[in-house]
Design a protein around this motif. Sequence first.
Motif, PDB file in Angstrom:
ATOM      1  N   LEU A  75       0.835  -1.193   0.000  1.00  0.00           N
ATOM      2  CA  LEU A  75       0.000   0.000   0.000  1.00  0.00           C
ATOM      3  C   LEU A  75       0.874   1.249   0.000  1.00  0.00           C
ATOM      4  CD1 LEU A  75      -2.716  -1.025   2.614  1.00  0.00           C
ATOM      5  CD2 LEU A  75      -2.692  -1.391   0.145  1.00  0.00           C
ATOM      6  N   SER A  76       0.433   2.286  -0.720  1.00  0.00           N
ATOM      7  CA  SER A  76       1.227   3.509  -0.820  1.00  0.00           C
ATOM      8  C   SER A  76       0.378   4.723  -0.482  1.00  0.00           C
ATOM      9  CB  SER A  76       1.793   3.657  -2.229  1.00  0.00           C
ATOM     10  OG  SER A  76       0.745   3.790  -3.171  1.00  0.00           O
ATOM     11  N   SER A  77       1.052   5.836  -0.128  1.00  0.00           N
ATOM     12  CA  SER A  77       0.360   7.088   0.172  1.00  0.00           C
ATOM     13  C   SER A  77       1.310   8.239  -0.128  1.00  0.00           C
ATOM     14  CB  SER A  77      -0.088   7.143   1.638  1.00  0.00           C
ATOM     15  OG  SER A  77       1.030   7.102   2.492  1.00  0.00           O
ATOM     16  N   SER A  78       0.749   9.467  -0.269  1.00  0.00           N
ATOM     17  CA  SER A  78       1.574  10.640  -0.545  1.00  0.00           C
ATOM     18  C   SER A  78       0.882  11.877   0.001  1.00  0.00           C
ATOM     19  CB  SER A  78       1.809  10.798  -2.047  1.00  0.00           C
ATOM     20  OG  SER A  78       0.601  11.111  -2.702  1.00  0.00           O
ATOM     21  N   THR A  79       1.680  12.962   0.185  1.00  0.00           N
ATOM     22  CA  THR A  79       1.150  14.254   0.641  1.00  0.00           C
ATOM     23  C   THR A  79       1.702  15.337  -0.284  1.00  0.00           C
ATOM     24  OG1 THR A  79       1.038  13.525   2.931  1.00  0.00           O
ATOM     25  CG2 THR A  79       1.042  15.902   2.530  1.00  0.00           C
ATOM     26  N   SER A 107      -8.237  21.426   1.927  1.00  0.00           N
ATOM     27  CA  SER A 107      -7.364  20.270   2.069  1.00  0.00           C
ATOM     28  C   SER A 107      -8.215  19.003   2.125  1.00  0.00           C
ATOM     29  CB  SER A 107      -6.527  20.396   3.328  1.00  0.00           C
ATOM     30  OG  SER A 107      -5.672  21.522   3.247  1.00  0.00           O
ATOM     31  N   THR A 108      -7.856  17.997   1.336  1.00  0.00           N
ATOM     32  CA  THR A 108      -8.699  16.821   1.152  1.00  0.00           C
ATOM     33  C   THR A 108      -7.849  15.559   1.173  1.00  0.00           C
ATOM     34  OG1 THR A 108     -10.209  18.131  -0.218  1.00  0.00           O
ATOM     35  CG2 THR A 108     -10.415  15.731  -0.352  1.00  0.00           C
ATOM     36  N   ASP A 109      -8.362  14.496   1.854  1.00  0.00           N
ATOM     37  CA  ASP A 109      -7.740  13.174   1.823  1.00  0.00           C
ATOM     38  C   ASP A 109      -8.479  12.324   0.794  1.00  0.00           C
ATOM     39  OD1 ASP A 109      -5.784  13.516   3.849  1.00  0.00           O
ATOM     40  OD2 ASP A 109      -7.358  13.403   5.352  1.00  0.00           O
ATOM     41  N   TYR A 110      -7.787  11.891  -0.250  1.00  0.00           N
ATOM     42  CA  TYR A 110      -8.370  11.059  -1.293  1.00  0.00           C
ATOM     43  C   TYR A 110      -7.948   9.611  -1.082  1.00  0.00           C
ATOM     44  CZ  TYR A 110      -9.684  15.234  -3.894  1.00  0.00           C
ATOM     45  OH  TYR A 110     -10.244  16.412  -4.294  1.00  0.00           O
ATOM     46  N   LEU A 111      -8.881   8.685  -1.285  1.00  0.00           N
ATOM     47  CA  LEU A 111      -8.623   7.255  -1.226  1.00  0.00           C
ATOM     48  C   LEU A 111      -9.048   6.645  -2.544  1.00  0.00           C
ATOM     49  CD1 LEU A 111      -8.000   4.635   0.476  1.00  0.00           C
ATOM     50  CD2 LEU A 111     -10.465   4.552   0.914  1.00  0.00           C
ATOM     51  N   VAL A 112      -8.176   5.843  -3.149  1.00  0.00           N
ATOM     52  CA  VAL A 112      -8.527   5.165  -4.386  1.00  0.00           C
ATOM     53  C   VAL A 112      -8.487   3.664  -4.129  1.00  0.00           C
ATOM     54  CG1 VAL A 112      -6.131   5.292  -5.231  1.00  0.00           C
ATOM     55  CG2 VAL A 112      -7.998   4.805  -6.825  1.00  0.00           C
ATOM     56  N   THR A 118      -5.567  -0.314  -1.899  1.00  0.00           N
ATOM     57  CA  THR A 118      -5.833   1.131  -1.844  1.00  0.00           C
ATOM     58  C   THR A 118      -4.540   1.934  -1.853  1.00  0.00           C
ATOM     59  OG1 THR A 118      -5.869   1.137   0.563  1.00  0.00           O
ATOM     60  CG2 THR A 118      -7.965   0.789  -0.554  1.00  0.00           C
ATOM     61  N   ASN A 119      -4.660   3.174  -2.364  1.00  0.00           N
ATOM     62  CA  ASN A 119      -3.642   4.221  -2.222  1.00  0.00           C
ATOM     63  C   ASN A 119      -4.281   5.398  -1.505  1.00  0.00           C
ATOM     64  OD1 ASN A 119      -2.074   3.753  -5.476  1.00  0.00           O
ATOM     65  ND2 ASN A 119      -1.844   2.593  -3.610  1.00  0.00           N
ATOM     66  N   ASN A 120      -3.475   6.143  -0.726  1.00  0.00           N
ATOM     67  CA  ASN A 120      -3.962   7.337  -0.028  1.00  0.00           C
ATOM     68  C   ASN A 120      -3.172   8.557  -0.505  1.00  0.00           C
ATOM     69  OD1 ASN A 120      -5.885   6.264   2.124  1.00  0.00           O
ATOM     70  ND2 ASN A 120      -4.088   4.965   2.409  1.00  0.00           N
ATOM     71  N   PHE A 121      -3.885   9.650  -0.725  1.00  0.00           N
ATOM     72  CA  PHE A 121      -3.263  10.902  -1.146  1.00  0.00           C
ATOM     73  C   PHE A 121      -3.816  12.016  -0.274  1.00  0.00           C
ATOM     74  CE2 PHE A 121      -3.340   8.088  -4.754  1.00  0.00           C
ATOM     75  CZ  PHE A 121      -2.083   8.237  -5.334  1.00  0.00           C
ATOM     76  N   HIS A 122      -2.929  12.785   0.358  1.00  0.00           N
ATOM     77  CA  HIS A 122      -3.331  13.935   1.179  1.00  0.00           C
ATOM     78  C   HIS A 122      -2.933  15.208   0.429  1.00  0.00           C
ATOM     79  CE1 HIS A 122      -4.362  16.410   4.480  1.00  0.00           C
ATOM     80  NE2 HIS A 122      -3.119  16.783   4.739  1.00  0.00           N
TER      81      HIS A 122
END
Length: 728
Positions: A569-573, A615-620, A631-635
């Motif tokens: 799983l990956s995420s970014s800001t 500012s929004t937290d997106y989940l795909v 899932t991936n998370n993007f802030h």
Amino acid sequence: MKQFIFIVTLLLAKLSFASDLTISTSITSPVSGCNLTNAEIVKITIINAATSPYSGTFDVSYTLNAVTTTESITVPILATSTTYIYEFNTLVDLSACAIHDFTFVVSDINDTNPSNDTVTASITNDCTPTPGTFTGATNVCIGMNNGALDLVGNSGQILDWENSIDNGTNWNSLTNNSTSQSYNNITSNTNYRVIFNGFHGICPNDTVYHLLEIDSISHAGILENDSIHCDTIFPTVIHLNNYTGDNIQWYLSLNNGTSYTNYVNPYDTLSYYEITPNFQFFASVKNGTCPADSSNVIHISYIEQSNAGVIQGVDSICKDEPFHTLTVNGSNGNLLNWQLSTDGTNWTTLTGNTNPFQTNIPNTSANYRAIFQAGDCPQDTSMFQITILDSSNAGILVGANSFCDTINNGLIYVDNFTGDIISWVSSMNNGATFNSIPNVNDTLFYANIKETTGFAVVVQNENCAPDTSALLTIQIIQNLTAGTIVAPDSVCYLSDSLDIFLQGYSDANFWWEISLDSGLTWSNTSQFTPFYTYNTTNQTTNFRVINSEIGCENDTTNHVIHIYKHPTLSSSTDTITLGNSISLLADPGFSYHWTPNIYLNSPSIYNPIATPETSTDYLVEITGPGNCIFTNNFHVIVAVDLSIIVVHNIVTPNGDGFNDTWQIEEIEFFDQNEVKVFNQYGQMVYQASPYLNNWNTDNLPNGTYFYTLKLAKNQPVIKGTFTIIDQQ
């Protein structure tokens, strides 16, 4: 004689060469006054200030508004210190309401003292003031009024505003010399007057009057009680009582008050005939300027005559049934009660007044009746007779057997049944479906059954519901089959437990086994049902079911479930400035679902463009091989650059092409903006969302105004002021 002529000549010579003429500072005409004309006489007094008489010709002049009028005067003889009143031939225009400055000059070439030749005078023309007229309300509502009276078309000087609450007997100074007078929550009739005089205080005062009358609070009064009618056509009258007001409107509803329409009638009584079976009226009363008030709502109902209709139901019923149902059709009115009689004379009221009516089965045949009443209309009754029967009973089947070969025969018979046998039935799917067997006897012969078959008998007693016996099954054990394992070919790594099951198998003894080494070794799961719950989803697993029966050959079925592992799983800001966009990039997969889906150009692609306002937290959610979801998370942090916003603080809506509208620089980059403008009293005078730099102030008065500016829905409010000037 010659001596006399010589003396006169000497005297005249002396008069001509030693003069000192001057003008009196008291100007005879014109003098200051009210409403001077455009043809006023100019008259001055000339004084001989010399020590000797004067005789001769000299010039007099006056200058007004840079225009000089000069005339010549010949005086035969003017003694010392005597005066000469001179009226100019030219009339002067003093009709302008102003102070007119005159300069008078006497000119004589022999004047020995020119320092007293000039006199100045100021003549004031004061014009009669014009009172003008009032604009504003003539009537206001008591206790809920505020506003202003404005004076227009007036001229002259306003000395004061006054008001009177006793019809002009006593007046109170309001200490106001402007053209506008405010009022707030006055409670009695009030006279206002404005006192004027000319701009220069010469013309007499004048006064203009205005009466502000008070309207009493509107009161809609009370309508008479609801009414219900039992006939088909009826005239009636509604009376509105104890109301206060001069404007009456009636409103009619045909949908139980959901909506109303105007029923034209300006009077306090309303005559009507039947409109629909049910309708409603209310009255709205408005007194003068006061808000309208609504009366109570009166309900008018049209009631048809009572009608008990027709009772329908089963007229013959089995005594062992738990209940039966009676239904009344074609009735009108309220169902008062149901009654029961076993002799037709004595009646017992039953519990419940529903329609349909469900009641217990009586022990013997009986009569029922339903009593209806519509409003106050007379009651009506309907009747129904019922006969009680013994219930159908299919009894018990005897003669079951099981076989493991294909040669079989036997006899089935039924015992202890009530009623008539109407058929036998057979089923090869444990009673899911049946095939009819044309046999009305109490025995059934069978032979050479090829597969397991169940048999039952159907018995019916008169009109009672048919009864079907319990299924008697003759089991035929053929070559065993383990069936097919129903399960997916693959599951996701560490997914929830999975229920798999067996279908198409033959009834016998079977069990489940599993292998974690591709079938090299097997473990008995001690599961002996067609269903198996698979909890280990971390490695590929082989399943098999073994079906066995004594005297029959075993059968086995197999199935493999593969495990798909998902990527890490990956995420970014990331940070962007409000109004800008960013491209979000998901890990590879077959399909994508982004949440939240707002501010995205597409919620179903791997690289959507996001333009969030906050500012929004997106989940795909990414669907990969084997329909596995990861899932991936993007802030995304949204920063607002307020430095680009410049709010102009001056508006000059005079049509010269500069600052004619209120300007907010760079506002076009914030299409969700909202602007509100307030005057010094806190009243909102303008609102726009979005604001497009196109407001020309709508002819608002000059002055300072307050504004609030929100660049986006979830952004902070910016506050400030700006000034409107040069409105003309």
